[in-house]
Scaffold this motif. Structure first.
Motif, PDB file in Angstrom:
ATOM      1  N   VAL A  24       0.878  -1.162   0.000  1.00 40.98           N
ATOM      2  CA  VAL A  24       0.000   0.000   0.000  1.00 40.98           C
ATOM      3  C   VAL A  24       0.916   1.212   0.000  1.00 40.98           C
ATOM      4  CG1 VAL A  24      -1.868  -1.100   1.245  1.00 40.98           C
ATOM      5  CG2 VAL A  24      -0.101   0.092   2.492  1.00 40.98           C
ATOM      6  N   SER A  25       0.331   2.384  -0.237  1.00 36.24           N
ATOM      7  CA  SER A  25       1.201   3.550  -0.317  1.00 36.24           C
ATOM      8  C   SER A  25       1.671   3.948   1.079  1.00 36.24           C
ATOM      9  CB  SER A  25       0.467   4.719  -0.968  1.00 36.24           C
ATOM     10  OG  SER A  25      -0.488   5.227  -0.074  1.00 36.24           O
ATOM     11  N   SER A  62       1.964   6.912   2.143  1.00 39.29           N
ATOM     12  CA  SER A  62       1.130   7.977   2.688  1.00 39.29           C
ATOM     13  C   SER A  62      -0.132   7.404   3.299  1.00 39.29           C
ATOM     14  CB  SER A  62       0.798   9.003   1.619  1.00 39.29           C
ATOM     15  OG  SER A  62       0.142   8.386   0.553  1.00 39.29           O
ATOM     16  N   GLY A  63      -0.675   6.349   2.729  1.00 39.37           N
ATOM     17  CA  GLY A  63      -1.845   5.716   3.324  1.00 39.37           C
ATOM     18  C   GLY A  63      -1.534   5.227   4.725  1.00 39.37           C
ATOM     19  N   TYR A 117      -1.109   8.266   7.122  1.00 37.06           N
ATOM     20  CA  TYR A 117      -2.389   8.833   7.573  1.00 37.06           C
ATOM     21  C   TYR A 117      -2.984   7.977   8.681  1.00 37.06           C
ATOM     22  CZ  TYR A 117      -2.745  11.945   3.495  1.00 37.06           C
ATOM     23  OH  TYR A 117      -2.535  12.903   2.556  1.00 37.06           O
ATOM     24  N   LEU A 118      -2.943   6.655   8.463  1.00 39.44           N
ATOM     25  CA  LEU A 118      -3.531   5.745   9.438  1.00 39.44           C
ATOM     26  C   LEU A 118      -2.803   5.853  10.769  1.00 39.44           C
ATOM     27  CD1 LEU A 118      -5.733   3.569   9.359  1.00 39.44           C
ATOM     28  CD2 LEU A 118      -3.935   1.895   9.079  1.00 39.44           C
ATOM     29  N   SER A 164      -1.097   8.377  11.871  1.00 41.39           N
ATOM     30  CA  SER A 164      -1.359   9.669  12.516  1.00 41.39           C
ATOM     31  C   SER A 164      -2.714   9.661  13.200  1.00 41.39           C
ATOM     32  CB  SER A 164      -1.240  10.803  11.499  1.00 41.39           C
ATOM     33  OG  SER A 164      -2.500  11.294  11.133  1.00 41.39           O
ATOM     34  N   GLU A 165      -3.698   8.993  12.616  1.00 39.80           N
ATOM     35  CA  GLU A 165      -5.001   8.893  13.278  1.00 39.80           C
ATOM     36  C   GLU A 165      -4.894   8.089  14.559  1.00 39.80           C
ATOM     37  OE1 GLU A 165      -7.950  10.351  12.875  1.00 39.80           O
ATOM     38  OE2 GLU A 165      -6.853  11.518  11.399  1.00 39.80           O
ATOM     39  N   GLN A 179      -3.369  10.428  17.069  1.00 42.87           N
ATOM     40  CA  GLN A 179      -4.329  11.482  17.446  1.00 42.87           C
ATOM     41  C   GLN A 179      -5.433  10.929  18.322  1.00 42.87           C
ATOM     42  OE1 GLN A 179      -5.823  14.195  14.379  1.00 42.87           O
ATOM     43  NE2 GLN A 179      -4.139  13.470  13.103  1.00 42.87           N
ATOM     44  N   TYR A 233      -4.049  -1.308  11.297  1.00 43.21           N
ATOM     45  CA  TYR A 233      -5.484  -1.029  11.301  1.00 43.21           C
ATOM     46  C   TYR A 233      -6.200  -1.932  12.294  1.00 43.21           C
ATOM     47  CZ  TYR A 233     -10.195  -0.038   9.766  1.00 43.21           C
ATOM     48  OH  TYR A 233     -11.510   0.339   9.747  1.00 43.21           O
ATOM     49  N   MET A 242     -12.572   9.075  12.058  1.00 45.64           N
ATOM     50  CA  MET A 242     -11.140   8.993  11.751  1.00 45.64           C
ATOM     51  C   MET A 242     -10.937   9.013  10.244  1.00 45.64           C
ATOM     52  SD  MET A 242      -9.913   6.072  14.380  1.00 45.64           S
ATOM     53  CE  MET A 242      -8.271   6.324  14.835  1.00 45.64           C
ATOM     54  N   ASN A 271     -11.291  12.522   8.983  1.00 45.05           N
ATOM     55  CA  ASN A 271     -10.081  13.313   9.204  1.00 45.05           C
ATOM     56  C   ASN A 271      -9.001  12.979   8.187  1.00 45.05           C
ATOM     57  OD1 ASN A 271     -11.276  14.409  11.437  1.00 45.05           O
ATOM     58  ND2 ASN A 271     -10.301  13.016  12.882  1.00 45.05           N
ATOM     59  N   ILE A 272      -8.893  11.711   7.851  1.00 46.63           N
ATOM     60  CA  ILE A 272      -7.901  11.317   6.851  1.00 46.63           C
ATOM     61  C   ILE A 272      -8.307  11.851   5.492  1.00 46.63           C
ATOM     62  CG2 ILE A 272      -6.887   9.365   5.615  1.00 46.63           C
ATOM     63  CD1 ILE A 272      -6.995   7.742   8.068  1.00 46.63           C
ATOM     64  N   ARG A 292      -7.476  15.400   4.420  1.00 43.47           N
ATOM     65  CA  ARG A 292      -6.064  15.649   4.100  1.00 43.47           C
ATOM     66  C   ARG A 292      -5.625  14.874   2.875  1.00 43.47           C
ATOM     67  NH1 ARG A 292      -3.692  13.564   9.379  1.00 43.47           N
ATOM     68  NH2 ARG A 292      -1.701  14.068   8.452  1.00 43.47           N
ATOM     69  N   LEU A 293      -6.229  13.709   2.696  1.00 47.52           N
ATOM     70  CA  LEU A 293      -5.835  12.846   1.598  1.00 47.52           C
ATOM     71  C   LEU A 293      -6.162  13.444   0.242  1.00 47.52           C
ATOM     72  CD1 LEU A 293      -6.105   9.130   1.648  1.00 47.52           C
ATOM     73  CD2 LEU A 293      -7.523  10.168  -0.038  1.00 47.52           C
ATOM     74  N   GLU A 345      -3.336  15.442  -1.347  1.00 50.26           N
ATOM     75  CA  GLU A 345      -2.282  14.632  -1.935  1.00 50.26           C
ATOM     76  C   GLU A 345      -2.775  13.992  -3.223  1.00 50.26           C
ATOM     77  OE1 GLU A 345      -0.552  11.821   0.663  1.00 50.26           O
ATOM     78  OE2 GLU A 345       0.537  10.865  -0.976  1.00 50.26           O
ATOM     79  N   PHE A 392      -3.682   4.722  -3.121  1.00 49.74           N
ATOM     80  CA  PHE A 392      -3.428   4.599  -1.693  1.00 49.74           C
ATOM     81  C   PHE A 392      -3.464   3.172  -1.183  1.00 49.74           C
ATOM     82  CE2 PHE A 392      -2.899   8.905  -0.699  1.00 49.74           C
ATOM     83  CZ  PHE A 392      -3.723   9.635  -1.531  1.00 49.74           C
TER      84      PHE A 392
END
Lengths: 194, 186
Positions: free
Chosen positions: A25-26, A28-29, A32-33, A35-36, A39, B28, B52, B55-56, B59-60, B63, B91
């Motif tokens: 997977v990327s 950046s994906g 993001y995960l 960072s969530e 957070q 995940y 969640m 929120n992603i 921002r996504l 990009e 992604f």
């Protein structure tokens, strides 16, 4: 309410063939995960110690599963029994599968017999993270420390694992070190095995 | 300057940095597990996952627009195609297909055969109300909201509940015209 129940078998997930682990997977994906994850945990705690602990617990769960998966897939179900064996498993195989490269270095601690350090110039999980000054020495590498702890614990080498930033001369971003401190019983067993 | 040609999902995916899907899957899983332990109610977990994802998504989308060079989509059909072919590929590394268009062209289904989020996952009896991949619905909703489309996203089929694929229904509620931030007479 979540109570106790038995697992229903629709398509039994254990019957599915195990993937070769080449799917990607990327970055950046994943970023993001992650960072969530951080957070969300920030909203659940009041202090940095608890935040690190929660990230470590999340990583622990990942480590347990990674160990099982890799032992079966990469090592043909052979179990490591020696300290150096399990350390090099973590440093090479686990790192290679999870982060795409072997860890930068594996060192033995000079001050204490039971300490080992895995260092990485820039942890994958920390790539897009910046820590504000008021959070002091908080390191999201606690997640990776949790992964390592999960692997070691379930392989029979209980240890306390933490992540630290180590400033390096000439480099703007500090290097990250995963410090592994093995439990007494591991060292005694290792001495017995000779 | 010649207009940039929109790149295909495969080309972009080949150019971005990638990580092992298993790390992604296991992380995940750790998130869902933490939520279940903290919140205990399956409905709450669904909502939190959606939040969640939202929120992603907000921002996504930046990009996505930066890397994919897509031109402005003319209608919702094109939007859905772009999400399925380019967005998901970029992604998650998998493509989705778009089906079940309604007559006005405002409602469709995205079908995912292959989903890296659910490798190794089985839902226990006690969590049967859980939409495990609810983060995806939040991501799509958030991303579309940032490009002025208010949508409602629901799961129609879920492989973890025994269906044969993942089907996400995307319904366009309204197009919100972009607000001009400055008053004209100032």
């Amino acid at each position: 309410m979540i109570g106790v129940g038995k697992i229903k078998q629709y398509t039994n997930v254990l019957d599915k063939p195990l993937s070769k682990g080449r799917q990607e997977v990327s970055l950046s994906g994943f970023a993001y995960l992650f960072s969530e994850l951080v957070q969300y945990n920030q909203t659940q705690v009041d202090n940095i110690g608890d935040l690190e602990r929660r990230l470590e617990d999340a990583g622990y769960a990942v480590g347990v599963r990674v160990l099982e998966l890799l032992c079966h897939r990469e090592k043909g179900n052979r179990r490591e029994t020696r300290l150096l064996g399990i350390l090099s498993f973590v440093h090479s195989t686990v790192w290679k599968v999870l982060f795409g490269k072997v860890a930068d270095s594996l060192e033995k601690g000079t001050e204490h017999e039971d300490e080992y350090m895995i260092s990485e110039k820039e942890l994958l999980v920390n790539r897009f993270i910046s820590v504000p000054k008021d959070m002091g020495s908080f390191n999201c590498g606690a997640f990776v420390a949790g992964i390592v702890r999960g692997v070691l614990d379930n392989a029979g080498f209980p240890a306390v694992v933490t992540a630290h930033f180590v400033p390096v001369d000439g480099q703007q971003r500090p290097r990250t070190t995963i410090l592994i401190k093995f439990a007494e019983e591991v060292l005694r067993r290792e001495a017995r095995l000779g | 300057m010649a207009p940039a040609v929109p790149r295909s999902g495969d080309a972009i995916f080949a150019n971005v940095e990638r990580v092992n899907a298993e790390l992604f899957t296991l992380t995940y899983g750790a998130i869902v597990r933490q939520l279940l332990t903290d919140l205990e109610e399956v409905e709450e977990v669904n909502k939190q996952l959606d939040q969640m994802g939202y929120n992603i998504g907000i921002r996504l989308i930046d990009e996505f627009l930066a890397k994919s060079n897509v031109t402005r989509c003319v209608n919702f059909r094109e939007t859905a195609e772009v999400i399925a072919k380019v967005g998901f590929k970029m992604f998650l590394g998998v493509t989705a297909s778009v089906t079940n268009w309604d007559q006005e062209g405002t409602c469709c289904s995205l079908i995912l055969e292959d989903n890296p989020l659910v490798d190794f996952v089985e839902l226990p009896d006690t969590c049967q109300g859980l939409y495990y991949c609810n983060i995806l619905s939040g991501v799509v909703r958030g991303a579309l909201e940032m490009v002025s489309m208010k949508t409602e996203i629901t799961w129609i089929r879920d492989m973890l509940r025994g269906d044969d694929a993942f089907e996400l229904q995307v319904k366009l509620l309204k197009q919100v015209p972009e607000e001009y931030p400055y008053k004209d007479d100032e």
